[in-house]
Design a protein around this motif. Structure first.
Motif, PDB file in Angstrom:
ATOM      1  N   ARG A 107      14.434  -8.074   0.782  1.00 40.24           N
ATOM      2  CA  ARG A 107      15.737  -7.705   1.322  1.00 40.24           C
ATOM      3  C   ARG A 107      15.714  -7.572   2.837  1.00 40.24           C
ATOM      4  NH1 ARG A 107      17.987  -2.851   2.589  1.00 40.24           N
ATOM      5  NH2 ARG A 107      16.202  -1.709   1.730  1.00 40.24           N
ATOM      6  N   LEU A 108      14.603  -7.088   3.373  1.00 42.14           N
ATOM      7  CA  LEU A 108      14.508  -6.835   4.815  1.00 42.14           C
ATOM      8  C   LEU A 108      14.015  -8.045   5.606  1.00 42.14           C
ATOM      9  CD1 LEU A 108      12.937  -3.251   4.697  1.00 42.14           C
ATOM     10  CD2 LEU A 108      15.323  -3.858   5.153  1.00 42.14           C
ATOM     11  N   LEU A 109      13.564  -9.092   4.913  1.00 47.08           N
ATOM     12  CA  LEU A 109      12.984 -10.245   5.592  1.00 47.08           C
ATOM     13  C   LEU A 109      14.106 -11.177   6.066  1.00 47.08           C
ATOM     14  CD1 LEU A 109      10.298 -11.565   6.375  1.00 47.08           C
ATOM     15  CD2 LEU A 109      10.389 -12.828   4.222  1.00 47.08           C
ATOM     16  N   THR A 110      14.729 -10.815   7.167  1.00 44.58           N
ATOM     17  CA  THR A 110      15.795 -11.626   7.750  1.00 44.58           C
ATOM     18  C   THR A 110      15.223 -12.511   8.842  1.00 44.58           C
ATOM     19  OG1 THR A 110      16.303  -9.769   9.220  1.00 44.58           O
ATOM     20  CG2 THR A 110      17.595  -9.970   7.192  1.00 44.58           C
ATOM     21  N   ASP A 111      16.064 -13.377   9.399  1.00 41.40           N
ATOM     22  CA  ASP A 111      15.579 -14.367  10.354  1.00 41.40           C
ATOM     23  C   ASP A 111      15.098 -13.770  11.677  1.00 41.40           C
ATOM     24  OD1 ASP A 111      15.970 -16.421   8.633  1.00 41.40           O
ATOM     25  OD2 ASP A 111      17.807 -17.174   9.553  1.00 41.40           O
ATOM     26  N   ASP A 112      15.457 -12.508  11.966  1.00 42.94           N
ATOM     27  CA  ASP A 112      15.014 -11.929  13.232  1.00 42.94           C
ATOM     28  C   ASP A 112      13.650 -11.249  13.121  1.00 42.94           C
ATOM     29  OD1 ASP A 112      16.119  -9.976  11.592  1.00 42.94           O
ATOM     30  OD2 ASP A 112      16.667  -8.687  13.283  1.00 42.94           O
ATOM     31  N   VAL A 113      13.013 -11.277  11.956  1.00 43.56           N
ATOM     32  CA  VAL A 113      11.658 -10.733  11.812  1.00 43.56           C
ATOM     33  C   VAL A 113      10.666 -11.743  12.373  1.00 43.56           C
ATOM     34  CG1 VAL A 113       9.869 -10.064  10.161  1.00 43.56           C
ATOM     35  CG2 VAL A 113      12.223  -9.303   9.838  1.00 43.56           C
ATOM     36  N   HIS A 114       9.757 -11.266  13.238  1.00 44.60           N
ATOM     37  CA  HIS A 114       8.762 -12.135  13.844  1.00 44.60           C
ATOM     38  C   HIS A 114       7.427 -12.108  13.114  1.00 44.60           C
ATOM     39  CE1 HIS A 114      11.643 -11.381  17.098  1.00 44.60           C
ATOM     40  NE2 HIS A 114      11.260 -12.541  17.606  1.00 44.60           N
ATOM     41  N   CYS A 115       7.064 -10.951  12.582  1.00 42.75           N
ATOM     42  CA  CYS A 115       5.720 -10.796  12.014  1.00 42.75           C
ATOM     43  C   CYS A 115       5.767  -9.828  10.836  1.00 42.75           C
ATOM     44  CB  CYS A 115       4.740 -10.295  13.087  1.00 42.75           C
ATOM     45  SG  CYS A 115       3.022 -10.174  12.552  1.00 42.75           S
ATOM     46  N   ILE A 116       4.869 -10.044   9.862  1.00 43.11           N
ATOM     47  CA  ILE A 116       4.736  -9.170   8.696  1.00 43.11           C
ATOM     48  C   ILE A 116       3.350  -8.539   8.709  1.00 43.11           C
ATOM     49  CG2 ILE A 116       4.678  -9.095   6.170  1.00 43.11           C
ATOM     50  CD1 ILE A 116       6.526 -11.559   6.195  1.00 43.11           C
ATOM     51  N   LEU A 117       3.301  -7.224   8.587  1.00 44.73           N
ATOM     52  CA  LEU A 117       2.030  -6.499   8.447  1.00 44.73           C
ATOM     53  C   LEU A 117       1.936  -6.049   7.000  1.00 44.73           C
ATOM     54  CD1 LEU A 117      -0.533  -5.264   9.649  1.00 44.73           C
ATOM     55  CD2 LEU A 117       0.825  -3.260  10.314  1.00 44.73           C
ATOM     56  N   LEU A 118       1.008  -6.631   6.245  1.00 45.02           N
ATOM     57  CA  LEU A 118       0.915  -6.419   4.809  1.00 45.02           C
ATOM     58  C   LEU A 118      -0.327  -5.628   4.449  1.00 45.02           C
ATOM     59  CD1 LEU A 118       1.767  -7.027   1.847  1.00 45.02           C
ATOM     60  CD2 LEU A 118       0.384  -9.121   2.029  1.00 45.02           C
ATOM     61  N   ASP A 119      -0.118  -4.511   3.741  1.00 44.53           N
ATOM     62  CA  ASP A 119      -1.237  -3.725   3.214  1.00 44.53           C
ATOM     63  C   ASP A 119      -1.762  -4.425   1.957  1.00 44.53           C
ATOM     64  OD1 ASP A 119      -3.046  -1.864   2.402  1.00 44.53           O
ATOM     65  OD2 ASP A 119      -1.627  -0.182   2.299  1.00 44.53           O
ATOM     66  N   LEU A 120      -2.996  -4.913   2.018  1.00 46.83           N
ATOM     67  CA  LEU A 120      -3.562  -5.639   0.886  1.00 46.83           C
ATOM     68  C   LEU A 120      -3.799  -4.744  -0.326  1.00 46.83           C
ATOM     69  CD1 LEU A 120      -6.112  -8.065   2.595  1.00 46.83           C
ATOM     70  CD2 LEU A 120      -3.771  -8.529   1.838  1.00 46.83           C
ATOM     71  N   ALA A 121      -3.737  -3.407  -0.126  1.00 44.20           N
ATOM     72  CA  ALA A 121      -3.892  -2.489  -1.252  1.00 44.20           C
ATOM     73  C   ALA A 121      -2.615  -2.333  -2.064  1.00 44.20           C
ATOM     74  CB  ALA A 121      -4.339  -1.121  -0.741  1.00 44.20           C
ATOM     75  N   LEU A 122      -1.553  -3.000  -1.616  1.00 43.04           N
ATOM     76  CA  LEU A 122      -0.291  -2.931  -2.343  1.00 43.04           C
ATOM     77  C   LEU A 122      -0.474  -3.520  -3.744  1.00 43.04           C
ATOM     78  CD1 LEU A 122       2.673  -2.091  -1.451  1.00 43.04           C
ATOM     79  CD2 LEU A 122       3.128  -4.538  -1.334  1.00 43.04           C
ATOM     80  N   PRO A 123       0.122  -2.911  -4.776  1.00 48.43           N
ATOM     81  CA  PRO A 123      -0.016  -3.448  -6.136  1.00 48.43           C
ATOM     82  C   PRO A 123       0.477  -4.876  -6.227  1.00 48.43           C
ATOM     83  CG  PRO A 123       0.940  -1.243  -6.185  1.00 48.43           C
ATOM     84  CD  PRO A 123       0.907  -1.662  -4.748  1.00 48.43           C
ATOM     85  N   ALA A 124      -0.187  -5.676  -7.080  1.00 50.88           N
ATOM     86  CA  ALA A 124       0.204  -7.067  -7.300  1.00 50.88           C
ATOM     87  C   ALA A 124       1.591  -7.117  -7.916  1.00 50.88           C
ATOM     88  CB  ALA A 124      -0.809  -7.770  -8.196  1.00 50.88           C
ATOM     89  N   PRO A 125       2.332  -8.206  -7.711  1.00 52.14           N
ATOM     90  CA  PRO A 125       3.714  -8.293  -8.204  1.00 52.14           C
ATOM     91  C   PRO A 125       3.844  -8.337  -9.719  1.00 52.14           C
ATOM     92  CG  PRO A 125       2.997 -10.387  -7.265  1.00 52.14           C
ATOM     93  CD  PRO A 125       1.942  -9.388  -6.928  1.00 52.14           C
ATOM     94  N   GLY A 126       2.763  -8.484 -10.460  1.00 42.53           N
ATOM     95  CA  GLY A 126       2.830  -8.423 -11.908  1.00 42.53           C
ATOM     96  C   GLY A 126       3.077  -9.739 -12.600  1.00 42.53           C
ATOM     97  N   ARG A 127       2.903 -10.863 -11.894  1.00 41.68           N
ATOM     98  CA  ARG A 127       3.065 -12.158 -12.527  1.00 41.68           C
ATOM     99  C   ARG A 127       1.814 -12.530 -13.309  1.00 41.68           C
ATOM    100  NH1 ARG A 127       4.905 -15.757  -7.473  1.00 41.68           N
ATOM    101  NH2 ARG A 127       2.824 -15.079  -6.837  1.00 41.68           N
ATOM    102  N   ALA A 128       1.943 -13.497 -14.199  1.00 38.39           N
ATOM    103  CA  ALA A 128       0.813 -13.910 -15.028  1.00 38.39           C
ATOM    104  C   ALA A 128      -0.337 -14.388 -14.151  1.00 38.39           C
ATOM    105  CB  ALA A 128       1.246 -15.027 -15.981  1.00 38.39           C
ATOM    106  N   GLY A 129      -1.526 -13.844 -14.393  1.00 31.67           N
ATOM    107  CA  GLY A 129      -2.705 -14.248 -13.642  1.00 31.67           C
ATOM    108  C   GLY A 129      -2.941 -13.454 -12.383  1.00 31.67           C
TER     109      GLY A 129
END
Length: 455
Positions: A107-129
């Motif tokens: 929702r927040l990823l609009t065109d004016d975002v330049h960079c994403i800082l992602l915490d790799l400890a975030l839970p996986a999205p829950g898709r198969a595999g």
């Protein structure tokens, strides 16, 4: 032929450069300041501006001048920021948006975002595999934001996963415990510039591939004539309408059948682009195969129309065509026109003229079951026959806005013939003069072929 106008797409800040900063409520940051919002976090807990220490009103005032925007994706339920004070290279605050999960990030990823800082400890999205994939969350973000710079955030004891994240597609990785404002600000700027550079290199590589594909298509449109054993001389000229940077659908071919008849053809698929060019190649190859198989005139054009109807991507696409079959003695020819301009015939001692246009049939693909009459034309003992596409006659003449037209082309060729121009030199001079009269590159492709018989 008229060319379709390509639809423009929005280019995100991460790829195209600086973008205006949007306010949390959908307006501009200046709108938020004038409305009395003292802090972006007060309006939206998922977004804040990391700036110099100061009062809330001071922070609201500087938000309007933010150059870079960072989207932080981490699942701290308390919302406590893990990023320190951030300033861009000019000393202006870097705006930060916070998402607690991938749904909020989308929702927040609009065109004016330049960079994403992602915490790799975030839970996986829950898709198969995804359960067994330590970088599943990163891969999901890379799919979600393929044109944005991404920084991976790891713990001190997990640097190997950070290095693997860079191999998978992140621009860099950072260790959570080592974060400080200067390091993170520099990493953000580096990641954004590296992503821009990678995107530019990718577009350049894609452009090279397209250019190679266009050259292959052009070779298919403009083949080597099969005239072994014929006394006729052949010359051709082709100039693509490069002002569009799109490939057109002009095509031609010349073959000699075993009975000594020389068959020539020139055509034009409406529109511009690889699809139209590919269709032109298919029609040219089909024409050559059908001609060598013994078909000509109405039977040949009717079969070509069936090919076009089965191969075109849109029912509105059509093609114009001119075919000529010259008798083995070279003195007469059969002419079929399918919505195409009539050829020009030049003979010694007589002014150049257009061949009859009275029995012209419709362009291929317009009328099911159409017929194309074959006209008998007397050529004489010595002659030059010029076939061309409409790009040669649709160019403008100076600033008048008028087009050259067939009459203007005939007068131009007459003058050039009187100056002694023949063969390749005649075609080259004609195409260059049409371009000069137009005041620059023509909007349509130009294909011209010339057959000569000398006594």
């Amino acid at each position: 032929m008229p060319a379709p106008v390509p639809r423009q797409r929005a280019i995100p800040a991460a790829e195209g450069g600086q973008a205006p900063t949007a306010a949390p409520n959908g307006g501009s940051a200046q709108d938020s300041s004038e409305a009395g919002v003292t802090s972006p976090r007060a309006a939206d807990p998922s977004e804040h501006t990391a700036d110099r220490a100061g009062t809330a009103p001071d922070r609201a005032g500087t938000a309007a001048h933010t150059n870079l925007t960072l989207l932080l994706i981490e699942d701290d339920p308390g919302g406590s920021p893990i990023v320190p004070e951030l300033l861009d290279q000019s000393g202006k605050p870097i705006r930060v948006r916070t998402a607690r999960n991938l749904t909020e990030a989308g929702r927040l990823l609009t065109d004016d975002v330049h960079c994403i800082l992602l915490d790799l400890a975030l839970p996986a999205p829950g898709r198969a595999g995804d359960a067994d994939d330590e970088l599943a969350v990163l891969k999901h973000v890379l799919e979600l934001a393929p044109r944005h710079a991404v920084l991976a955030l790891t713990g001190a004891d997990d640097t190997e996963r950070g290095a693997e994240a860079v191999r998978v597609g992140a621009q860099d990785y950072l260790v959570r415990d080592e974060l400080d404002g200067r390091l993170l600000s520099r990493a953000i700027r580096y990641a954004v510039e590296r992503k821009r550079s990678d995107s530019a290199e990718r577009r350049l590589a894609e452009g090279r591939v397209r250019a190679q594909e266009n050259r292959r298509l052009e070779r298919g449109l403009l083949p080597t004539p099969l005239l072994d054993g014929s006394p006729l001389r052949f010359a051709a000229r082709y100039r693509p309408g490069r002002s569009r940077a799109l490939l057109g659908g002009d095509f031609y071919d010349v073959v000699r059948t075993p009975d000594g008849t020389v068959h020539a053809m020139i055509g034009d698929v409406c529109g511009h682009g690889p699809d139209e060019a590919a269709l032109g190649v298919e029609l040219r190859i089909a024409w050559r195969a059908l001609t060598l198989a013994g078909l000509c005139g109405d039977q040949l054009l009717g079969t070509l129309q069936q090919v076009l109807e089965h191969e075109r991507s849109d029912d509105e696409i059509f093609a114009t065509l001119c075919t000529v079959d010259i008798a083995p003695d070279g003195r007469r020819a059969g002419l079929c026109l399918a919505g195409h301009p009539s050829p020009l015939l030049a003979r010694p001692g007589r002014p150049a003229r257009l061949l009859p246009y009275d029995n012209n049939g419709p362009a291929l693909g317009l009328l099911p079951g159409a017929r194309w009459p074959r006209m008998q034309v007397e050529l004489g003992a010595e002659w030059s026959l010029m076939l061309y596409t409409d790009g040669l006659i649709e160019g403008k003449v100076g600033d008048t806005g008028e087009r050259l037209g067939q009459d203007g082309m005939v007068e131009m060729i007459r003058r050039q013939l009187s100056e002694g121009l023949r063969g390749e030199e005649l075609l080259r001079t004609a195409v260059n003069e049409v371009r000069d009269l137009n005041g620059g590159e023509l909007t349509d492709d130009v294909a011209v072929l010339l057959l000569d018989r000398a006594v």
